[in-house]
Design a protein around this motif. Structure first.
Motif, PDB file in Angstrom:
ATOM      1  N   ALA A  72       0.846  -1.190   0.000  1.00 52.08           N
ATOM      2  CA  ALA A  72       0.000   0.000   0.000  1.00 52.08           C
ATOM      3  C   ALA A  72       0.887   1.247   0.000  1.00 52.08           C
ATOM      4  CB  ALA A  72      -0.888  -0.016   1.232  1.00 52.08           C
ATOM      5  N   LYS A  73       0.320   2.348  -0.523  1.00 53.06           N
ATOM      6  CA  LYS A  73       1.055   3.615  -0.550  1.00 53.06           C
ATOM      7  C   LYS A  73       1.549   3.972   0.843  1.00 53.06           C
ATOM      8  CE  LYS A  73      -0.727   6.237  -4.412  1.00 53.06           C
ATOM      9  NZ  LYS A  73      -1.537   7.332  -4.882  1.00 53.06           N
ATOM     10  N   GLY A  74       2.733   4.553   0.901  1.00 50.42           N
ATOM     11  CA  GLY A  74       3.245   4.982   2.194  1.00 50.42           C
ATOM     12  C   GLY A  74       4.706   4.640   2.338  1.00 50.42           C
ATOM     13  N   ASP A  75       5.303   5.029   3.456  1.00 46.59           N
ATOM     14  CA  ASP A  75       6.695   4.622   3.636  1.00 46.59           C
ATOM     15  C   ASP A  75       6.880   3.812   4.905  1.00 46.59           C
ATOM     16  OD1 ASP A  75       6.638   6.585   5.484  1.00 46.59           O
ATOM     17  OD2 ASP A  75       8.375   7.681   4.749  1.00 46.59           O
ATOM     18  N   TYR A  76       7.843   2.925   4.846  1.00 46.16           N
ATOM     19  CA  TYR A  76       8.041   1.913   5.880  1.00 46.16           C
ATOM     20  C   TYR A  76       9.524   1.808   6.180  1.00 46.16           C
ATOM     21  CZ  TYR A  76       3.566   0.783   3.757  1.00 46.16           C
ATOM     22  OH  TYR A  76       2.304   0.864   3.234  1.00 46.16           O
ATOM     23  N   TYR A  77       9.817   1.520   7.438  1.00 49.75           N
ATOM     24  CA  TYR A  77      11.218   1.406   7.842  1.00 49.75           C
ATOM     25  C   TYR A  77      11.380   0.116   8.619  1.00 49.75           C
ATOM     26  CZ  TYR A  77      15.804   3.105   9.381  1.00 49.75           C
ATOM     27  OH  TYR A  77      17.159   3.271   9.590  1.00 49.75           O
ATOM     28  N   HIS A  78      12.507  -0.520   8.448  1.00 47.63           N
ATOM     29  CA  HIS A  78      12.828  -1.679   9.283  1.00 47.63           C
ATOM     30  C   HIS A  78      14.334  -1.731   9.475  1.00 47.63           C
ATOM     31  CE1 HIS A  78      12.999  -5.685  10.953  1.00 47.63           C
ATOM     32  NE2 HIS A  78      11.686  -5.724  11.001  1.00 47.63           N
TER      33      HIS A  78
ATOM     34  N   GLY B 295      19.320  -0.235   8.235  1.00 51.18           N
ATOM     35  CA  GLY B 295      17.916   0.108   8.107  1.00 51.18           C
ATOM     36  C   GLY B 295      17.533   0.279   6.649  1.00 51.18           C
ATOM     37  N   VAL B 296      16.336  -0.147   6.310  1.00 56.92           N
ATOM     38  CA  VAL B 296      15.820   0.065   4.960  1.00 56.92           C
ATOM     39  C   VAL B 296      14.555   0.902   5.072  1.00 56.92           C
ATOM     40  CG1 VAL B 296      15.243  -1.000   2.769  1.00 56.92           C
ATOM     41  CG2 VAL B 296      16.532  -2.290   4.446  1.00 56.92           C
ATOM     42  N   ARG B 297      14.515   1.996   4.330  1.00 50.77           N
ATOM     43  CA  ARG B 297      13.285   2.775   4.231  1.00 50.77           C
ATOM     44  C   ARG B 297      12.760   2.598   2.821  1.00 50.77           C
ATOM     45  NH1 ARG B 297      10.689   6.660   6.463  1.00 50.77           N
ATOM     46  NH2 ARG B 297      12.203   6.987   8.095  1.00 50.77           N
ATOM     47  N   VAL B 298      11.543   2.101   2.680  1.00 53.55           N
ATOM     48  CA  VAL B 298      10.971   2.007   1.345  1.00 53.55           C
ATOM     49  C   VAL B 298       9.767   2.936   1.267  1.00 53.55           C
ATOM     50  CG1 VAL B 298      11.759  -0.330   0.888  1.00 53.55           C
ATOM     51  CG2 VAL B 298       9.534   0.013   1.917  1.00 53.55           C
ATOM     52  N   VAL B 299       9.652   3.574   0.119  1.00 54.65           N
ATOM     53  CA  VAL B 299       8.465   4.376  -0.163  1.00 54.65           C
ATOM     54  C   VAL B 299       7.746   3.678  -1.302  1.00 54.65           C
ATOM     55  CG1 VAL B 299       7.578   6.621  -0.854  1.00 54.65           C
ATOM     56  CG2 VAL B 299       9.650   6.482   0.515  1.00 54.65           C
ATOM     57  N   SER B 300       6.491   3.324  -1.064  1.00 57.84           N
ATOM     58  CA  SER B 300       5.729   2.615  -2.080  1.00 57.84           C
ATOM     59  C   SER B 300       4.676   3.539  -2.654  1.00 57.84           C
ATOM     60  CB  SER B 300       5.055   1.390  -1.459  1.00 57.84           C
ATOM     61  OG  SER B 300       4.166   0.826  -2.402  1.00 57.84           O
ATOM     62  N   ASP B 301       4.495   3.468  -3.968  1.00 54.28           N
ATOM     63  CA  ASP B 301       3.384   4.211  -4.565  1.00 54.28           C
ATOM     64  C   ASP B 301       2.278   3.237  -4.954  1.00 54.28           C
ATOM     65  OD1 ASP B 301       4.686   2.981  -6.596  1.00 54.28           O
ATOM     66  OD2 ASP B 301       4.811   4.711  -7.931  1.00 54.28           O
TER      67      ASP B 301
ATOM     68  N   LEU C 155      18.856   2.857   1.760  1.00 54.22           N
ATOM     69  CA  LEU C 155      19.605   1.850   2.494  1.00 54.22           C
ATOM     70  C   LEU C 155      20.515   2.563   3.479  1.00 54.22           C
ATOM     71  CD1 LEU C 155      20.470   0.066  -0.788  1.00 54.22           C
ATOM     72  CD2 LEU C 155      18.877  -0.848   0.867  1.00 54.22           C
ATOM     73  N   ARG C 156      20.258   2.359   4.743  1.00 51.29           N
ATOM     74  CA  ARG C 156      21.075   2.995   5.779  1.00 51.29           C
ATOM     75  C   ARG C 156      22.098   1.959   6.245  1.00 51.29           C
ATOM     76  NH1 ARG C 156      23.415   2.683  10.823  1.00 51.29           N
ATOM     77  NH2 ARG C 156      23.529   4.729  11.744  1.00 51.29           N
ATOM     78  N   SER C 157      23.337   2.105   5.811  1.00 48.85           N
ATOM     79  CA  SER C 157      24.314   1.077   6.145  1.00 48.85           C
ATOM     80  C   SER C 157      25.144   1.509   7.343  1.00 48.85           C
ATOM     81  CB  SER C 157      25.205   0.791   4.943  1.00 48.85           C
ATOM     82  OG  SER C 157      25.966   1.919   4.642  1.00 48.85           O
ATOM     83  N   PRO C 158      25.456   0.559   8.225  1.00 47.84           N
ATOM     84  CA  PRO C 158      26.118   0.926   9.486  1.00 47.84           C
ATOM     85  C   PRO C 158      27.533   1.471   9.314  1.00 47.84           C
ATOM     86  CG  PRO C 158      25.876  -1.464   9.292  1.00 47.84           C
ATOM     87  CD  PRO C 158      25.074  -0.858   8.196  1.00 47.84           C
TER      88      PRO C 158
END
Lengths: 205, 372
Positions: free
Chosen positions: B301-307, B317-323, B333-336
């Motif tokens: 679904a539309k929106g953004d998600y982080y894990h 951490g990965v942030r995805v924005v879905s349309d 991609l947030r790499s340490p």
């Protein structure tokens, strides 16, 4: 509770822009939208509360407003059609002839306003997203700000968080967003003479 | 800090370290301003292996991006698999069978041990000790064989799927993993006797390259770097995901903040990962390894998600924005190690060059993950 403390502190800066997020669904606890001029103030608050910086990035929303406008036009047209059909059916049920039906349909359709095309081109936007978290207690706070795509400028926060220096350089590489006051906004990951910003939506491979 | 470094003279020179230098473990270049043997200023120059994974993500479907995740941190590829599948599962609301989560944790932790073993060998090699590398690679080889039998590859794993894992383990894997843990338990005292208690190593690491807690916070350092500076931060405990809450393990924390502390954190983590694998094997439930209802075509679904997940090097951490379409609109991609390396410039100021290399080694850099 870190969340309450930070909510109170941020509410002073941007009272309407706070939104609590559900961690299981979104991955963050708090989503804050501020204007570009409020970024430094909001980040100072997070710094004072002992947050650490996870990342800074951007999102290019090219076409967002145009698509929203198109969607609105399509929805309005559909609404007009439905209203017209309903009106025609009403006349037909009442025993009106075809001409009366058509007239009623036209009238009903004209009654629904269709959003006019804008005179000026859409003012497209880019978003800068800051992720903060806390070592002592889990509390991911997402800070967002929108900047015009034609002149994307945000004040730097690298003087508050030195770690932001590289994140801002990376965001500048990928999106061309200028971080005003940044000490050294040279390409970090791209070649040193790169004059393109690959994550802009109008950059094609 | 030495008195030498504090005297400002005009007689400095620029020294290029890398991009082809064994101590940088890949193509990392560091521009050093030197005052004799002492570092006045250091500027890491990145991007030699930059591949624009984030743009690639926008040009392929959610599932097609999977192999990319294993090619960023090639030493702990399964944790990157885990981070990416978790965020997509969160976005698309896919339930994962319990057995699959157990298999994810077992393989990820084995992979973490192999990553730490490689780091251990390469780090001691940086400091001039050659033979520990051979011992560490001998042990690591066992893990690679094990993981190859279940994932099909030896390094750049692509084992997880949205909704589970693609292959179940067999009896041989479980027995092999237990045998390996028994073997490594017996060898750990040897590593400590051979390396940890070695006076040369101690002299090279103790009180060298101190990183303060505040510095970690300001630069966003995570993983063993933060835990070596007295910060009890491990995503597995801090923001529990998968089945980690059901397993008992400790987070090793050392307060010294020097290179030795970071070394000790990783050595202790090997032991903790072995505990996790053992428990997970004991508790491993029966059942499917793939969700029955996992959709073939993912359209979150539309929106953004982080894990976020805990990799061998810190918080990924990965942030995805879905349309709402079948390709990601934006994939961050947030790499340490990107954050961990960013503090190097400040941390190595005033140090001797060989000590700075010890500090750099203790950060456990994986360049493809920094450059992405």
């Amino acid at each position: 509770m870190k969340l309450n403390a930070i909510k109170q502190a941020l509410a002073v800066i941007a009272p309407e822009a706070l939104a609590e997020a559900e961690h299981a669904k979104k991955g963050a606890l708090l989503d804050v939208t501020v204007s570009a001029t409020q970024v430094v103030e909001a980040v100072s608050v997070l710094d004072k509360e002992g947050f650490f910086i996870e990342a800074i990035t951007g999102v290019d929303w090219l076409g967002e407003k145009e698509n929203a406008h198109k969607d609105a036009v399509a929805a309005a047209k559909k609404k007009a059609q439905d209203a017209g059909k309903a009106a025609a059916k009403k006349v037909a049920d009442a025993g009106g002839d075809e001409e009366a039906q058509k007239a009623a349909q036209k009238e009903a359709e004209a009654g629904v306003a269709i959003p006019a095309a804008p005179v000026e081109p859409f003012s497209e936007e880019m978003e800068v997203v800051y992720d903060f978290n806390n070592f002592a207690e889990f509390c991911r706070v997402v800070l967002r700000t929108r900047v015009p795509r034609s002149n994307p400028e945000v004040p730097t926060i690298s003087h508050i968080y030195p770690g932001a220096n590289w994140h801002e350089r990376e965001t500048h590489d990928f999106f061309g967003i200028k971080f005003v006051g940044h000490p050294y906004l040279a390409p970090l990951l791209l070649p040193e003479d790169a004059d393109f910003h690959p994550l802009k939506k109008d950059f094609h491979v | 800090m030495s008195a030498f470094a504090q005297t400002q003279t005009n007689e400095t020179f620029v020294l290029n370290l890398g991009p082809q230098h064994p101590a940088t473990h890949g193509v990392l270049r560091v521009k050093l301003v030197m005052d004799g043997e002492y570092i006045v200023d250091a500027e890491p120059v990145l991007g030699y292996i930059h591949r624009m994974h984030e743009k690639m993500g926008e040009n392929r479907t959610w599932a097609q991006f999977m192999p990319n995740t294993g090619r960023m941190d090639y030493l702990h590829a399964l944790a990157y698999n885990h981070g990416y599948v978790s965020v997509v599962e969160r976005a698309a609301g896919i339930e994962v069978p319990e057995r699959a989560e157990y298999l994810r944790v077992i393989t990820t932790e084995l992979n973490r041990i192999s990553s730490h073993l490689l780091w251990f060998g390469a780090f001691v090699l940086d400091l001039g000790g050659f033979s520990p590398l051979l011992y560490a690679f001998d042990d690591r080889e066992q893990i690679l064989d094990l993981l190859e039998s279940v994932t099909g590859s030896r390094l750049t794993y692509c084992y997880f799927r949205f909704g589970g894992v693609y292959n179940d383990i067999d009896e041989n894997f479980a027995a092999g993993a237990r045998a390996f843990i028994k073997r490594l338990r017996e060898r750990m005292p040897m590593y400590h006797a051979l390396v940890t208690k070695n006076i040369i190593l101690m002299k090279r690491l103790q009180e060298i390259g101190p990183i303060s807690e505040e510095m970690c916070r300001k630069y966003g350092a995570t993983g063993p770097v933060a835990r070596g500076s007295g910060i009890n931060f491990d995503v597995r405990k801090h923001e529990p995901y998968s089945i980690y809450p059901e397993l008992r393990f400790d987070v090793p924390v050392y307060t010294e903040g020097d290179s030795m502390a970071r070394y000790m954190v990783r050595m202790d983590e090997i032991e903790q990962s072995m505990r996790i694998v053992e428990q997970a094997l004991d508790k491993l439930p029966e059942g499917p390894v793939m969700a029955a209802k996992a959709p073939k075509i993912i359209k979150p679904a539309k929106g953004d998600y982080y894990h976020a997940v805990e990799t061998a090097r810190g918080s990924f951490g990965v942030r995805v924005v879905s349309d709402g379409s079948n390709t990601p609109y934006r994939l961050k991609l947030r790499s340490p190690t990107f954050s961990n390396l960013s503090l190097f410039g400040e941390a190595c100021r005033g140090m001797l060059l060989p000590d700075a290399l010890a500090l750099m080694g203790s950060l456990d850099l994986v360049i493809p993950e920094i450059d992405r």
